[in-house]
Design a protein around this motif. Structure first.
Motif, PDB file in Angstrom:
ATOM      1  N   CYS A 240       0.797  -1.199   0.047  1.00  0.00           N
ATOM      2  CA  CYS A 240       0.142  -0.093  -0.094  1.00  0.00           C
ATOM      3  C   CYS A 240       0.829   1.200  -0.058  1.00  0.00           C
ATOM      4  O   CYS A 240       0.392   2.397  -0.235  1.00  0.00           O
ATOM      5  CB  CYS A 240      -1.000  -0.214   1.070  1.00  0.00           C
TER       6      CYS A 240
ATOM      7  N   GLY B 289      -5.091   3.190  -5.360  1.00  0.00           N
ATOM      8  CA  GLY B 289      -6.164   2.520  -5.259  1.00  0.00           C
ATOM      9  C   GLY B 289      -7.114   2.745  -6.113  1.00  0.00           C
ATOM     10  O   GLY B 289      -7.634   3.843  -6.584  1.00  0.00           O
TER      11      GLY B 289
ATOM     12  N   HIS C 173     -11.859  -1.320  -5.834  1.00  0.00           N
ATOM     13  CA  HIS C 173     -11.200  -1.130  -4.521  1.00  0.00           C
ATOM     14  C   HIS C 173     -10.077  -2.047  -4.577  1.00  0.00           C
ATOM     15  O   HIS C 173      -9.505  -2.724  -3.445  1.00  0.00           O
ATOM     16  CB  HIS C 173     -11.981  -1.601  -3.631  1.00  0.00           C
TER      17      HIS C 173
ATOM     18  N   ALA D  72      -5.692  -2.456  -6.381  1.00  0.00           N
ATOM     19  CA  ALA D  72      -4.654  -1.548  -6.390  1.00  0.00           C
ATOM     20  C   ALA D  72      -3.640  -1.986  -7.482  1.00  0.00           C
ATOM     21  O   ALA D  72      -3.595  -3.087  -8.201  1.00  0.00           O
ATOM     22  CB  ALA D  72      -3.932  -1.473  -5.127  1.00  0.00           C
TER      23      ALA D  72
END
Length: 130
Positions: A46, A51, A56, A58
């Motif tokens: 992350c 995103g 939803h 990535a």
């Protein structure tokens, strides 16, 4: 209006690239977990990803796109909807939209970008240069 969209272009340039978004969907720089903040190149990912507002999911690569007719209000609505779908407060959508639009304005359409935490750079400029 320049906006960031998911792209598979340049995927594989880094060993830890990933692309789980729907090609061309709107993306944003979302929230990071502690593992992502501590090691953006670690297994979480992350700290290096964008995103997808709809899927939803990535990706590590985003492209600057000029979407004719797409407005700031449209983008705020897309972010608000995505945040609500994910259980985050939609009240921050305008602030996020302005931050992301400011980021996208830095490069011409067609530029592929990547990130490491708060550092964002072009992988390939719209002219094809790195």
């Amino acid at each position: 209006m320049n906006i960031l969209v998911a792209t598979a272009r340049t995927q594989g340039a880094r060993a830890n690239d990933y692309h789980f978004c729907t090609e061309g969907e709107l993306v944003w720089i979302g929230l990071m977990c502690r593992r992502g903040q501590d090691d953006p190149d670690g297994s979480c990912g992350c700290g290096r990803g964008f995103g997808g507002l709809n899927s939803h999911k990535a990706t590590t690569t985003a492209m600057v796109a000029d979407l004719p007719g797409f407005t700031r209000a449209d983008y705020v609505l897309a972010i608000r909807s995505s945040l609500a779908d994910q259980g985050w407060p939609p009240s921050v959508a305008e602030e996020i939209a302005d931050d992301q639009l400011g980021l996208a304005r830095q490069w011409p359409p067609g530029t592929v970008i990547e990130r490491r935490l708060d550092y964002v750079q072009a992988r390939i400029m719209a002219s094809g240069k790195t």
